[in-house]
Every structure is written in C-alpha cells, then in structure tokens.
Design a protein around this motif. Structure first.
Motif, PDB file in Angstrom:
ATOM      1  N   LYS A   1       0.807  -1.218   0.000  1.00  0.00           N
ATOM      2  CA  LYS A   1       0.000   0.000   0.000  1.00  0.00           C
ATOM      3  C   LYS A   1       0.842   1.271   0.000  1.00  0.00           C
ATOM      4  CE  LYS A   1      -0.759   0.033   5.033  1.00  0.00           C
ATOM      5  NZ  LYS A   1      -1.804  -0.009   6.086  1.00  0.00           N
ATOM      6  N   ASP A   2       2.184   1.151   0.039  1.00  0.00           N
ATOM      7  CA  ASP A   2       3.027   2.334  -0.067  1.00  0.00           C
ATOM      8  C   ASP A   2       2.888   2.951  -1.457  1.00  0.00           C
ATOM      9  OD1 ASP A   2       3.886   1.987   2.488  1.00  0.00           O
ATOM     10  OD2 ASP A   2       5.850   1.151   1.963  1.00  0.00           O
ATOM     11  N   ARG A   3       2.997   4.248  -1.518  1.00  0.00           N
ATOM     12  CA  ARG A   3       2.776   4.968  -2.771  1.00  0.00           C
ATOM     13  C   ARG A   3       3.704   4.482  -3.879  1.00  0.00           C
ATOM     14  NH1 ARG A   3      -1.145   6.399  -5.212  1.00  0.00           N
ATOM     15  NH2 ARG A   3      -1.923   6.870  -3.104  1.00  0.00           N
ATOM     16  N   GLN A   4       4.961   4.224  -3.568  1.00  0.00           N
ATOM     17  CA  GLN A   4       5.898   3.785  -4.598  1.00  0.00           C
ATOM     18  C   GLN A   4       5.459   2.460  -5.214  1.00  0.00           C
ATOM     19  OE1 GLN A   4       9.991   3.533  -3.351  1.00  0.00           O
ATOM     20  NE2 GLN A   4      10.642   2.439  -5.197  1.00  0.00           N
ATOM     21  N   SER A   5       5.005   1.526  -4.374  1.00  0.00           N
ATOM     22  CA  SER A   5       4.547   0.227  -4.878  1.00  0.00           C
ATOM     23  C   SER A   5       3.327   0.388  -5.768  1.00  0.00           C
ATOM     24  CB  SER A   5       4.207  -0.700  -3.704  1.00  0.00           C
ATOM     25  OG  SER A   5       5.332  -0.907  -2.880  1.00  0.00           O
ATOM     26  N   ILE A   6       2.406   1.226  -5.349  1.00  0.00           N
ATOM     27  CA  ILE A   6       1.186   1.445  -6.134  1.00  0.00           C
ATOM     28  C   ILE A   6       1.529   2.031  -7.498  1.00  0.00           C
ATOM     29  CG2 ILE A   6      -0.957   2.786  -6.254  1.00  0.00           C
ATOM     30  CD1 ILE A   6      -1.050   2.556  -3.150  1.00  0.00           C
ATOM     31  N   GLU A   7       2.431   2.973  -7.521  1.00  0.00           N
ATOM     32  CA  GLU A   7       2.795   3.604  -8.798  1.00  0.00           C
ATOM     33  C   GLU A   7       3.533   2.631  -9.707  1.00  0.00           C
ATOM     34  OE1 GLU A   7       1.610   6.382  -9.868  1.00  0.00           O
ATOM     35  OE2 GLU A   7       0.569   6.614  -7.948  1.00  0.00           O
ATOM     36  N   GLU A   8       4.352   1.756  -9.137  1.00  0.00           N
ATOM     37  CA  GLU A   8       5.036   0.748  -9.955  1.00  0.00           C
ATOM     38  C   GLU A   8       4.029  -0.187 -10.614  1.00  0.00           C
ATOM     39  OE1 GLU A   8       8.645  -1.257  -8.648  1.00  0.00           O
ATOM     40  OE2 GLU A   8       8.741   0.111  -6.941  1.00  0.00           O
ATOM     41  N   ILE A   9       3.006  -0.586  -9.875  1.00  0.00           N
ATOM     42  CA  ILE A   9       1.986  -1.472 -10.450  1.00  0.00           C
ATOM     43  C   ILE A   9       1.161  -0.726 -11.492  1.00  0.00           C
ATOM     44  CG2 ILE A   9      -0.024  -2.909  -9.925  1.00  0.00           C
ATOM     45  CD1 ILE A   9       1.152  -3.191  -7.065  1.00  0.00           C
ATOM     46  N   ARG A  10       0.801   0.515 -11.200  1.00  0.00           N
ATOM     47  CA  ARG A  10       0.009   1.303 -12.150  1.00  0.00           C
ATOM     48  C   ARG A  10       0.754   1.485 -13.474  1.00  0.00           C
ATOM     49  NH1 ARG A  10      -1.470   5.357  -9.005  1.00  0.00           N
ATOM     50  NH2 ARG A  10      -3.593   4.578  -8.668  1.00  0.00           N
ATOM     51  N   ALA A  11       2.065   1.665 -13.410  1.00  0.00           N
ATOM     52  CA  ALA A  11       2.859   1.877 -14.616  1.00  0.00           C
ATOM     53  C   ALA A  11       2.883   0.650 -15.526  1.00  0.00           C
ATOM     54  CB  ALA A  11       4.284   2.269 -14.236  1.00  0.00           C
ATOM     55  N   LEU A  12       2.572  -0.516 -14.975  1.00  0.00           N
ATOM     56  CA  LEU A  12       2.558  -1.745 -15.778  1.00  0.00           C
ATOM     57  C   LEU A  12       1.330  -1.830 -16.677  1.00  0.00           C
ATOM     58  CD1 LEU A  12       3.646  -4.213 -12.949  1.00  0.00           C
ATOM     59  CD2 LEU A  12       5.058  -3.443 -14.858  1.00  0.00           C
ATOM     60  N   MET A  13       0.293  -1.088 -16.373  1.00  0.00           N
ATOM     61  CA  MET A  13      -0.966  -1.060 -17.137  1.00  0.00           C
ATOM     62  C   MET A  13      -1.523  -2.468 -17.384  1.00  0.00           C
ATOM     63  SD  MET A  13      -0.384   2.070 -19.833  1.00  0.00           S
ATOM     64  CE  MET A  13       1.074   1.338 -20.582  1.00  0.00           C
ATOM     65  N   PRO A  14      -1.770  -3.239 -16.314  1.00  0.00           N
ATOM     66  CA  PRO A  14      -2.284  -4.606 -16.493  1.00  0.00           C
ATOM     67  C   PRO A  14      -3.748  -4.625 -16.899  1.00  0.00           C
ATOM     68  CG  PRO A  14      -2.235  -4.058 -14.175  1.00  0.00           C
ATOM     69  CD  PRO A  14      -1.608  -2.888 -14.893  1.00  0.00           C
ATOM     70  N   ASP A  15      -4.112  -5.664 -17.627  1.00  0.00           N
ATOM     71  CA  ASP A  15      -5.530  -5.913 -17.887  1.00  0.00           C
ATOM     72  C   ASP A  15      -6.187  -6.543 -16.663  1.00  0.00           C
ATOM     73  OD1 ASP A  15      -5.483  -5.060 -20.655  1.00  0.00           O
ATOM     74  OD2 ASP A  15      -4.429  -6.941 -21.093  1.00  0.00           O
ATOM     75  N   VAL A  16      -5.445  -7.428 -16.003  1.00  0.00           N
ATOM     76  CA  VAL A  16      -5.969  -8.162 -14.854  1.00  0.00           C
ATOM     77  C   VAL A  16      -4.881  -8.277 -13.795  1.00  0.00           C
ATOM     78  CG1 VAL A  16      -6.872 -10.385 -14.026  1.00  0.00           C
ATOM     79  CG2 VAL A  16      -7.583  -9.511 -16.263  1.00  0.00           C
ATOM     80  N   ILE A  17      -5.290  -8.164 -12.554  1.00  0.00           N
ATOM     81  CA  ILE A  17      -4.441  -8.558 -11.427  1.00  0.00           C
ATOM     82  C   ILE A  17      -5.057  -9.802 -10.819  1.00  0.00           C
ATOM     83  CG2 ILE A  17      -3.662  -7.961  -9.105  1.00  0.00           C
ATOM     84  CD1 ILE A  17      -3.467  -5.066  -9.954  1.00  0.00           C
ATOM     85  N   ALA A  18      -4.256 -10.869 -10.666  1.00  0.00           N
ATOM     86  CA  ALA A  18      -4.717 -12.120 -10.060  1.00  0.00           C
ATOM     87  C   ALA A  18      -3.974 -12.321  -8.748  1.00  0.00           C
ATOM     88  CB  ALA A  18      -4.464 -13.301 -10.993  1.00  0.00           C
ATOM     89  N   VAL A  19      -4.723 -12.597  -7.687  1.00  0.00           N
ATOM     90  CA  VAL A  19      -4.148 -12.684  -6.337  1.00  0.00           C
ATOM     91  C   VAL A  19      -4.494 -14.036  -5.724  1.00  0.00           C
ATOM     92  CG1 VAL A  19      -4.039 -11.602  -4.061  1.00  0.00           C
ATOM     93  CG2 VAL A  19      -4.525 -10.200  -6.083  1.00  0.00           C
ATOM     94  N   MET A  20      -3.489 -14.640  -5.074  1.00  0.00           N
ATOM     95  CA  MET A  20      -3.763 -15.864  -4.312  1.00  0.00           C
ATOM     96  C   MET A  20      -2.778 -15.962  -3.150  1.00  0.00           C
ATOM     97  SD  MET A  20      -4.279 -19.812  -5.544  1.00  0.00           S
ATOM     98  CE  MET A  20      -5.300 -20.895  -4.510  1.00  0.00           C
ATOM     99  N   ALA A  21      -3.310 -15.989  -1.938  1.00  0.00           N
ATOM    100  CA  ALA A  21      -2.521 -16.202  -0.719  1.00  0.00           C
ATOM    101  C   ALA A  21      -1.333 -15.253  -0.653  1.00  0.00           C
ATOM    102  CB  ALA A  21      -2.045 -17.657  -0.645  1.00  0.00           C
ATOM    103  N   TYR A  22      -1.607 -13.961  -0.743  1.00  0.00           N
ATOM    104  CA  TYR A  22      -0.531 -12.970  -0.723  1.00  0.00           C
ATOM    105  C   TYR A  22      -0.070 -12.647   0.689  1.00  0.00           C
ATOM    106  CZ  TYR A  22       1.917  -8.515  -1.351  1.00  0.00           C
ATOM    107  OH  TYR A  22       2.847  -7.507  -1.319  1.00  0.00           O
ATOM    108  N   GLY A  23      -1.008 -12.394   1.608  1.00  0.00           N
ATOM    109  CA  GLY A  23      -0.628 -12.100   2.977  1.00  0.00           C
ATOM    110  C   GLY A  23      -0.656 -10.633   3.349  1.00  0.00           C
ATOM    111  N   GLN A  24      -1.015  -9.762   2.394  1.00  0.00           N
ATOM    112  CA  GLN A  24      -1.229  -8.349   2.687  1.00  0.00           C
ATOM    113  C   GLN A  24      -2.563  -7.931   2.078  1.00  0.00           C
ATOM    114  OE1 GLN A  24       1.915  -5.466   2.009  1.00  0.00           O
ATOM    115  NE2 GLN A  24       3.498  -7.058   2.081  1.00  0.00           N
TER     116      GLN A  24
END
Length: 309
Positions: A67-90
């Motif tokens: 949830k840190d801003r840097q992490s969010i911006e890194e993911i946003r820059a990837l421009m994914p169609d889908v994010i898939a999550v399983m047993a992440y822990g956060q």
C-alpha cells in the motif's frame, strides 16, 4: 492479456506456473512478500512463489508494504488488464484494486460465502463439510466479500488433512484461474453477488488454537486433529512434574468411554477418552522429541502418563 500475479504461499505456485506457461497471457510482473529469515539459524529464504519461479527469468517485485505509494505507482505503470491474487498475505488497498483495466481477481480456497477469512481449509475439515473448492472472485475492500466469477468444487475425503486438502486445492486452482481469464477476455464473465446471510468465517489460526478440549465428542476432535495437520498442529498436555505438550498427527475413533481426557491404555494403543467415545492416537510427537507411532511412545513414556488434560 497482460496479467500481474500477486501471491506468496505454496498454494498459489501451480496457478502462477500455469499462467507463466500459458500462450494466451503475458505475465508482466509477479509480486510477492520479501525474503525472510527462517529456521533456528535465521537463514534468509525466498517465499514459495519466488522460489518456484527461480528459473523463469521473471521480473519479481517484493515490496515490504504494497500500500506504499511507490509500490502502487510501480503497479500502475505496468498497465495490467488483470491482477490475479492468491494467498498474498497483505491487504490490497483500493488504489491497487482500481488499477487493472478489466478486473482484480482473488482465488480463495473455499466455496464462498462459506469460510471467508485466513484459514478456510482447516475450517472446512474441522466442521465436517462434505466439499470445498476454489472461488475466483472480484476483489472488494471487505473480507472476501466480492462478487463471484466462478467456483470449482472438490469433495473432502475422510482421510484429508489440512496439508493434503491444501495440495489438492492448489492443483485445481490453475484451471479455475485460466477459465476465469478466458471469460474475461471474451467479455462474458459473470458477477454473482455473495449471499451475506450464508457467510461463515475462518479467522487466522495461532498455535494455541490447536489445544484439544477432550470434553467434546471424539468425532469432532478427530476432525480437528486432521484439520490442524500440519499447521498449527493439534496437541494435548500431559500432567507430569512439568506440563508437557504432546502433538497429535492422526487418531481413530474407538467405541470406549471414560472421563474426558482419561488415559485408557492397552498394550499397544494410546487411547484417550473424549466426551463421547474415545480416540486411539496413531502418530504423536512429545515436546522436544521426534515424531513416532503410539507403540514407540508407550515404550518410552509409560511412567509419566497419569492423565491427559
């Protein structure tokens, strides 16, 4: 489609491997937890997802806090169609849930809305559920409350442990994820709201949750022993000069009776009375000792077995 996979635990390994090997989708980034110290020597080990992809030349992001801003911006820059999550822990913040063009999906190891929460596999066995499965749902900010895209069901076997059921669920997760992505790609993926009135919860387990209450029926205790094998482990305490824990890995119901917690020993069987019937303990581990069968335990510990708490 362009997919970001977010996961940490062993249960997600087959799903991410199937996704990486798929010719229909591009895994543009894998996000997992940071490497952590493990064992008595505190050696630094990667999480299972990272370890499984060691030879895949996959770009892996390991933020301490997603949830840190840097992490969010890194993911946003990837421009994914889908994010898939399983047993992440956060917990993923709203800013991350809103990034993908089509959906943020979570693979949950139960048939939602039954067993929302952190320990659905153990909860399903302990409750005596006849079946469980994998739910692919659209992620929402609530605890496993999002709309359901699809579910895949399996029967719970009378011999299933938390470990064996975990592994069987891991094996059906890849097809569930790939089928969900195909439906999204075609534009006909359903959104089925969960019936909150049917929701049950499986909170995170601690080691103390494994303590056995012998006043309950043997049937319920036996299920708990299987459910909590290997984690957090079912155990009882032996009344001796110092209280000692006895971890129990498997047991069988026997038609005997006695005071709950009373030790009913025959020559080769370690039998404990429950509130109804009794349990013959098959495989145990005394605190600080190796895992052993009941006969081996009896040979070395007859003198200290006065009662089980």
């Amino acid at each position: 489609m362009r997919v970001v996979f977010i996961g940490t635990g062993e249960i997600g390994v087959p799903a991410v491997q199937a996704l990486v090997q798929s010719s229909e989708h591009q895994v543009i980034r894998v996000i997992t937890q940071p490497d952590k110290p493990v064992g008595r020597d505190h050696r630094i080990e990667p999480p299972p997802i990272k370890r499984a992809l060691a030879g895949a030349k996959m770009s892996i992001l390991q933020p301490a806090r997603i949830k840190d801003r840097q992490s969010i911006e890194e993911i946003r820059a990837l421009m994914p169609d889908v994010i898939a999550v399983m047993a992440y822990g956060q917990i993923l913040p709203r800013d991350v849930l809103e990034i993908p063009r089509l959906a943020c999906l979570n693979l949950h190891a139960s048939l939602l809305p039954r067993w929302r929460g952190a320990a659905p596999i153990q909860a399903a066995i302990a409750a005596g559920d006849p079946q469980t499965g994998i739910t692919v749902m659209y992620m929402a900010e609530g605890l496993d409350t999002g709309d359901i895209l699809l579910q895949r069901e399996i029967h719970i076997l009378p011999t299933d442990t938390g470990g064996s059921l975990h592994d069987r669920l891991a094996q059906i997760a890849p097809d569930a994820l790939l089928d969900a992505l195909q439906l999204l790609a075609k534009g006909n993926a359903p959104r089925i709201p969960q019936d909150n009135a049917l929701a049950t919860y499986a909170p995170k387990l601690t080691r103390d949750d494994g303590k056995i209450d012998w006043s309950g029926p043997a049937e319920i205790i036996e299920r708990k022993i299987r459910a909590f094998n290997p984690w957090p482990g079912a155990f009882t305490e032996i009344a001796s000069p110092g209280v000692r824990k006895l971890k129990i890995f498997s047991a069988a119901i026997v038609d005997l009776s006695g005071k709950p917690g009373e030790f009913l020993r025959s020559e080769k069987e370690l039998i404990v009375a429950a509130g109804k019937n009794a349990l013959s303990l098959n495989e145990v581990q005394p605190e600080g000792k190796r895992r052993m069968d009941a006969a081996a335990f009896l040979r070395g510990h007859v003198s200290i077995l006065r009662a089980l708490r």
